[in-house]
Motif scaffolding. Sequence first.
Motif, PDB file in Angstrom:
ATOM      1  N   ALA A  78       0.724  -1.159   0.065  1.00  0.00           N
ATOM      2  CA  ALA A  78       0.030   0.013   0.081  1.00  0.00           C
ATOM      3  C   ALA A  78       0.895   1.194  -0.187  1.00  0.00           C
ATOM      4  O   ALA A  78       0.527   2.352  -0.519  1.00  0.00           O
ATOM      5  CB  ALA A  78      -1.024   0.017   1.272  1.00  0.00           C
ATOM      6  N   ASP A  79       2.119   1.301   0.705  1.00  0.00           N
ATOM      7  CA  ASP A  79       3.018   2.323   0.724  1.00  0.00           C
ATOM      8  C   ASP A  79       3.583   2.576  -0.760  1.00  0.00           C
ATOM      9  O   ASP A  79       3.554   3.752  -1.140  1.00  0.00           O
ATOM     10  CB  ASP A  79       3.990   2.069   1.616  1.00  0.00           C
ATOM     11  N   ARG A  82       1.057   4.368  -2.852  1.00  0.00           N
ATOM     12  CA  ARG A  82       1.052   5.618  -2.654  1.00  0.00           C
ATOM     13  C   ARG A  82       2.349   6.407  -3.023  1.00  0.00           C
ATOM     14  O   ARG A  82       2.124   7.547  -3.821  1.00  0.00           O
ATOM     15  CB  ARG A  82       0.896   5.783  -1.128  1.00  0.00           C
TER      16      ARG A  82
END
Length: 138
Positions: A78-79, A82
């Motif tokens: 998820a990082d 992003r």
Amino acid sequence: MSALDATQAALAAEHAAVYGYGVVGGRIGPERRAEATAAYEAHRARRDALRRTVRDLGGAPVAAEAAYELPFRVAAPADAVRLAAVLEDRVAGVYSDLVRATGGRARAEAAAALREAAVRAVRWRGSDVTFPGLAERV
């Protein structure tokens, strides 16, 4: 901003994007790995083209840094997603400047690069921004 300065800024942003996508590729989940690889290759191609353009404009291409500070810790898929969206937003910003600083074919190429970065950012983020490339100026 001169065409050479704007082109150098775009080149510096592409160096950072190539580095950043190296980090993304190391953390992204397998379901989005092909997308990250395609973006990495697109940024490498733009970087190489910008090097040639800087030389054509009479400049010495700005070199890549040994490393770049990331805007946040990238520890999970998820990082990485992003980070990819942030990288594309940043690249779109410098291409917006390049559009303003150039004309003719160079402007068309910068506009295409801006559009591509904005589309990739939307894909990564899952939402769009009203004026891609101008978000930081609001």
